[in-house]
Design a protein around this motif. Structure first.
Motif, PDB file in Angstrom:
ATOM      1  N   SER A 242      10.297   7.809   2.711  1.00  0.00           N
ATOM      2  CA  SER A 242      11.125   6.771   2.103  1.00  0.00           C
ATOM      3  C   SER A 242      11.308   5.560   3.007  1.00  0.00           C
ATOM      4  O   SER A 242      11.560   4.456   2.533  1.00  0.00           O
ATOM      5  N   THR A 243      11.168   5.742   4.322  1.00  0.00           N
ATOM      6  CA  THR A 243      11.327   4.618   5.268  1.00  0.00           C
ATOM      7  C   THR A 243      10.073   4.442   6.113  1.00  0.00           C
ATOM      8  O   THR A 243      10.147   3.980   7.249  1.00  0.00           O
ATOM      9  N   ALA A 244       8.917   4.816   5.553  1.00  0.00           N
ATOM     10  CA  ALA A 244       7.685   4.801   6.339  1.00  0.00           C
ATOM     11  C   ALA A 244       7.306   3.389   6.776  1.00  0.00           C
ATOM     12  O   ALA A 244       6.811   3.177   7.886  1.00  0.00           O
TER      13      ALA A 244
ATOM     14  N   VAL B 268       0.821  -1.198   0.000  1.00  0.00           N
ATOM     15  CA  VAL B 268       0.000   0.000   0.000  1.00  0.00           C
ATOM     16  C   VAL B 268       0.861   1.257   0.000  1.00  0.00           C
ATOM     17  O   VAL B 268       0.524   2.267  -0.618  1.00  0.00           O
ATOM     18  N   LEU B 269       2.013   1.233   0.664  1.00  0.00           N
ATOM     19  CA  LEU B 269       2.920   2.379   0.629  1.00  0.00           C
ATOM     20  C   LEU B 269       3.544   2.537  -0.748  1.00  0.00           C
ATOM     21  O   LEU B 269       3.708   3.652  -1.249  1.00  0.00           O
ATOM     22  N   GLN B 270       3.911   1.407  -1.375  1.00  0.00           N
ATOM     23  CA  GLN B 270       4.492   1.476  -2.701  1.00  0.00           C
ATOM     24  C   GLN B 270       3.488   1.997  -3.718  1.00  0.00           C
ATOM     25  O   GLN B 270       3.824   2.765  -4.617  1.00  0.00           O
ATOM     26  N   TYR B 271       2.219   1.590  -3.574  1.00  0.00           N
ATOM     27  CA  TYR B 271       1.179   2.066  -4.480  1.00  0.00           C
ATOM     28  C   TYR B 271       0.986   3.570  -4.332  1.00  0.00           C
ATOM     29  O   TYR B 271       0.831   4.297  -5.303  1.00  0.00           O
TER      30      TYR B 271
ATOM     31  N   THR C 265       3.210  10.029  -9.469  1.00  0.00           N
ATOM     32  CA  THR C 265       3.584  11.171  -8.633  1.00  0.00           C
ATOM     33  C   THR C 265       4.741  11.968  -9.199  1.00  0.00           C
ATOM     34  O   THR C 265       5.380  12.721  -8.481  1.00  0.00           O
ATOM     35  N   GLU C 266       5.037  11.803 -10.496  1.00  0.00           N
ATOM     36  CA  GLU C 266       6.143  12.546 -11.116  1.00  0.00           C
ATOM     37  C   GLU C 266       7.444  12.318 -10.336  1.00  0.00           C
ATOM     38  O   GLU C 266       8.045  13.239  -9.787  1.00  0.00           O
ATOM     39  N   ARG C 267       7.846  11.021 -10.317  1.00  0.00           N
ATOM     40  CA  ARG C 267       9.107  10.622  -9.684  1.00  0.00           C
ATOM     41  C   ARG C 267       9.194  11.081  -8.233  1.00  0.00           C
ATOM     42  O   ARG C 267      10.170  11.654  -7.775  1.00  0.00           O
ATOM     43  N   GLU C 268       8.092  10.843  -7.511  1.00  0.00           N
ATOM     44  CA  GLU C 268       8.012  11.081  -6.078  1.00  0.00           C
ATOM     45  C   GLU C 268       8.212  12.554  -5.696  1.00  0.00           C
ATOM     46  O   GLU C 268       8.608  12.872  -4.578  1.00  0.00           O
ATOM     47  N   PHE C 269       7.926  13.459  -6.647  1.00  0.00           N
ATOM     48  CA  PHE C 269       8.047  14.871  -6.297  1.00  0.00           C
ATOM     49  C   PHE C 269       6.934  15.281  -5.347  1.00  0.00           C
ATOM     50  O   PHE C 269       7.122  16.120  -4.471  1.00  0.00           O
ATOM     51  N   TYR C 270       5.738  14.663  -5.526  1.00  0.00           N
ATOM     52  CA  TYR C 270       4.594  14.992  -4.676  1.00  0.00           C
ATOM     53  C   TYR C 270       4.365  13.880  -3.660  1.00  0.00           C
ATOM     54  O   TYR C 270       3.325  13.244  -3.622  1.00  0.00           O
ATOM     55  N   VAL C 271       5.358  13.615  -2.856  1.00  0.00           N
ATOM     56  CA  VAL C 271       5.303  12.614  -1.799  1.00  0.00           C
ATOM     57  C   VAL C 271       5.824  13.252  -0.522  1.00  0.00           C
ATOM     58  O   VAL C 271       6.866  13.910  -0.523  1.00  0.00           O
ATOM     59  N   GLY C 272       5.097  13.083   0.569  1.00  0.00           N
ATOM     60  CA  GLY C 272       5.512  13.636   1.854  1.00  0.00           C
ATOM     61  C   GLY C 272       5.090  12.754   3.001  1.00  0.00           C
ATOM     62  O   GLY C 272       4.234  11.888   2.860  1.00  0.00           O
ATOM     63  N   GLY C 273       5.698  12.988   4.143  1.00  0.00           N
ATOM     64  CA  GLY C 273       5.371  12.212   5.332  1.00  0.00           C
ATOM     65  C   GLY C 273       5.094  13.113   6.518  1.00  0.00           C
ATOM     66  O   GLY C 273       5.702  14.181   6.665  1.00  0.00           O
ATOM     67  N   ILE C 274       4.186  12.697   7.364  1.00  0.00           N
ATOM     68  CA  ILE C 274       3.850  13.402   8.602  1.00  0.00           C
ATOM     69  C   ILE C 274       4.199  12.488   9.766  1.00  0.00           C
ATOM     70  O   ILE C 274       3.709  11.358   9.843  1.00  0.00           O
ATOM     71  N   ASN C 275       5.076  12.969  10.627  1.00  0.00           N
ATOM     72  CA  ASN C 275       5.573  12.187  11.771  1.00  0.00           C
ATOM     73  C   ASN C 275       6.371  10.970  11.316  1.00  0.00           C
ATOM     74  O   ASN C 275       6.558  10.019  12.088  1.00  0.00           O
ATOM     75  N   CYS C 276       6.804  10.955  10.050  1.00  0.00           N
ATOM     76  CA  CYS C 276       7.625   9.858   9.550  1.00  0.00           C
ATOM     77  C   CYS C 276       8.316  10.320   8.283  1.00  0.00           C
ATOM     78  O   CYS C 276       7.976  11.354   7.706  1.00  0.00           O
ATOM     79  N   ASN C 277       9.305   9.541   7.843  1.00  0.00           N
ATOM     80  CA  ASN C 277      10.003   9.793   6.583  1.00  0.00           C
ATOM     81  C   ASN C 277       9.357   8.919   5.524  1.00  0.00           C
ATOM     82  O   ASN C 277       9.244   7.700   5.696  1.00  0.00           O
TER      83      ASN C 277
ATOM     84  N   VAL D   2       1.573   8.990   5.408  1.00  0.00           N
ATOM     85  CA  VAL D   2       2.252   9.257   4.143  1.00  0.00           C
ATOM     86  C   VAL D   2       1.241   9.901   3.207  1.00  0.00           C
ATOM     87  O   VAL D   2       0.148   9.362   3.005  1.00  0.00           O
ATOM     88  N   VAL D   3       1.586  11.076   2.647  1.00  0.00           N
ATOM     89  CA  VAL D   3       0.682  11.840   1.781  1.00  0.00           C
ATOM     90  C   VAL D   3       1.304  11.927   0.394  1.00  0.00           C
ATOM     91  O   VAL D   3       2.464  12.342   0.257  1.00  0.00           O
ATOM     92  N   THR D   4       0.556  11.537  -0.642  1.00  0.00           N
ATOM     93  CA  THR D   4       1.022  11.630  -2.020  1.00  0.00           C
ATOM     94  C   THR D   4      -0.084  12.205  -2.877  1.00  0.00           C
ATOM     95  O   THR D   4      -1.264  12.129  -2.528  1.00  0.00           O
ATOM     96  N   THR D   5       0.308  12.774  -4.011  1.00  0.00           N
ATOM     97  CA  THR D   5      -0.651  13.299  -4.988  1.00  0.00           C
ATOM     98  C   THR D   5      -0.451  12.567  -6.303  1.00  0.00           C
ATOM     99  O   THR D   5       0.655  12.573  -6.851  1.00  0.00           O
TER     100      THR D   5
END
Length: 463
Positions: free
Chosen positions: A66-68, A42-45, A52-64, A124-127
């Motif tokens: 890339s290692t969520a 589910v995180l990979q999806y 997401t344009e090569r993970e440009f629109y990927v962010g984390g809240i209270n976590c990283n 984990v928040v992505t667009t």
């Protein structure tokens, strides 16, 4: 903009696996491979580079981001809650309009996630940009990193936080759906049966109505033909919707669900159109006209047709002497098992009216109605909580404050009525069994008295 419901992730989901890659499996000792892989999928999806344009629109809240996955697992192991639901996956969809951009969508999604889950959970928040409408995905850890508690109802049901999404959209000058309608689409199961060419209750209801209209010259004829076909039609003006139940099905269907051509007004128009038809029949020698004979229904016929819980209550009221109304009640002739319920006539009357008003005959219908009322209570409670939070804000306009207070008062009155309905349902479920036992005991005593009287008459006759 619309917020979908959040669904749980327990094991690998097919729709997620189709888009997922095969990450390296490094499950912990007490963590099952299926649970670990489900979290990875589910995180990979959500972080799919093609969306997401090569993970440009990927962010984390209270976590990283890339290692969520590993951080999610660490929190679960810390509080010894590695089993059950692993995460919650949801999304926020935006209407296609020029004001929305990927950067703004990611900003709104991040602000939304912070306000809803940011105090206690890792997110984990992505667009995603791969569809016509921009939409944000959220992957939320099911266990809080603050206290180790799992996500509660008000943190995973859209009715509790849809107001936050609307408020953020208004702040950024985006369109908002003011009165979202739920459950108005055609039944999924019925649609699939229709596509496969199989019979279903929607097509059956349309066919019954079409046939009844073709044989009718008046609305009274239409209702009579429906009864002859075994269908149950309710067009009472006291009810909000007109419903039809086709023979062979246990489910009512509203006319509004069948389309515009099957509304009550349109049905009457089609019936009245039949009056202009000219019926040409071949001449038959010796033709004899037989007038139709109608049987007028009496009170006995109506009572005989009533069954289920509603019929049980009516029979009980009859034994109590409360029915029929035109007869005077005589408590002295009342059976001793029923005298105690004379003091509870108000409750019994309210329960009878509920059963009659909602056409409830079985326990399944009773519990279904109770569940529907409880869902409405939850929704109205969430709306009232939101309004109460709004009036606590500083610098609120007096007119706006007065309007919100009136809305809160109206919601409170409606909640009071709904809670009363729930109590009535509980009372019916509890009282129906006692009623059956009392009625069986009363009938047994009456039969015993009847037999004794017969024996006495026989004895006197033999003397």
């Amino acid at each position: 903009m619309a917020v979908s419901k959040i669904w749980k992730v327990t094991v690998r989901l097919d729709q997620v696996i189709d888009y997922a890659t095969n990450p390296e499996k490094t499950a912990a000792k007490e963590y099952s491979p299926e649970q670990y892989q489900a979290l990875a999928d589910v995180l990979q999806y959500a972080k799919d580079e093609e969306k997401t344009e090569r993970e440009f629109y990927v962010g984390g809240i209270n976590c990283n981001a890339s290692t969520a996955r590993d951080q999610f697992v660490t929190v679960k192991e810390q509080f010894d809650k590695c089993d059950g639901i692993q995460a919650y996956h949801g999304y926020l969809s935006f209407k296609d309009e020029p004001n929305i951009t990927p950067e703004l969508a990611q900003q709104i999604g991040t602000e939304f996630a912070k306000r809803v889950w940011g105090d206690r959970f890792q997110v984990v928040v992505t667009t995603h940009l791969n569809t016509k409408h921009l939409h944000c995905h959220f992957v939320v850890n099911s266990v809080s990193f603050v206290d180790g508690k799992r996500m509660q109802n008000n943190e995973k049901h859209w009715r509790y936080f849809r107001h936050i999404a609307d408020e953020l959209c208004r702040q950024h000058q985006l369109d908002v759906i003011e009165n979202p309608k739920r459950g108005t689409g055609k039944n999924y199961y019925a649609r699939k049966l229709h596509e496969a060419g199989m019979p279903n209750y929607v097509d059956s209801a349309k066919a019954v109505i079409d046939e009844a209209i073709s044989k009718s010259n008046s609305y009274a004829d239409f209702k009579y033909i429906l009864r002859q076909m075994g269908a149950t039609f309710d067009d009472s003006p006291n009810h909000k919707y007109q419903v039809l139940r086709v023979k062979g099905y246990q489910k009512n269907i509203r006319l509004t669900r069948l389309g515009d051509d099957y509304s009550l007004e349109r049905i009457k128009e089609r019936i009245y159109g039949n009056r202009n038809r000219v019926k040409l029949e071949p001449f038959q020698k010796g033709y004899y006209y037989r007038p139709k004979q109608y049987v007028l229904l009496t009170r006995e016929h109506k009572i005989r047709k009533v069954g289920g819980l509603y019929g049980l209550y009516l029979h009980y009221c009859y034994k109590l002497g409360y029915l029929p109304k035109y007869q005077k009640q005589n408590p002295a002739r009342l059976h001793y098992l029923l005298r105690e319920d004379l003091m509870k006539l108000d409750q019994i009357t309210a329960q009878v009216r509920l059963l009659g008003r909602e056409h409830i005959s079985t326990s399944e219908q009773l519990f279904s109605y109770k569940s529907k009322v409880e869902d409405e209570i939850k929704t109205l409670t969430a709306d009232r909580t939101h309004l109460r939070n709004e009036i606590r804000k500083v610098n609120t306009d007096d007119d706006l404050l007065s309007g919100k207070k009136q809305q809160i008062s109206a919601l409170s009155e409606r909640l009071k009525e709904l809670r009363k309905e729930v109590r009535l349902c509980d009372g019916i479920a509890e009282r129906s069994g006692v009623m059956r036992e009392n009625l069986n005991a009363v009938l047994a005593d009456e039969e015993k008295i009847k037999n004794n009287r017969k024996e006495n008459r026989d004895y006197e006759y033999r003397r």
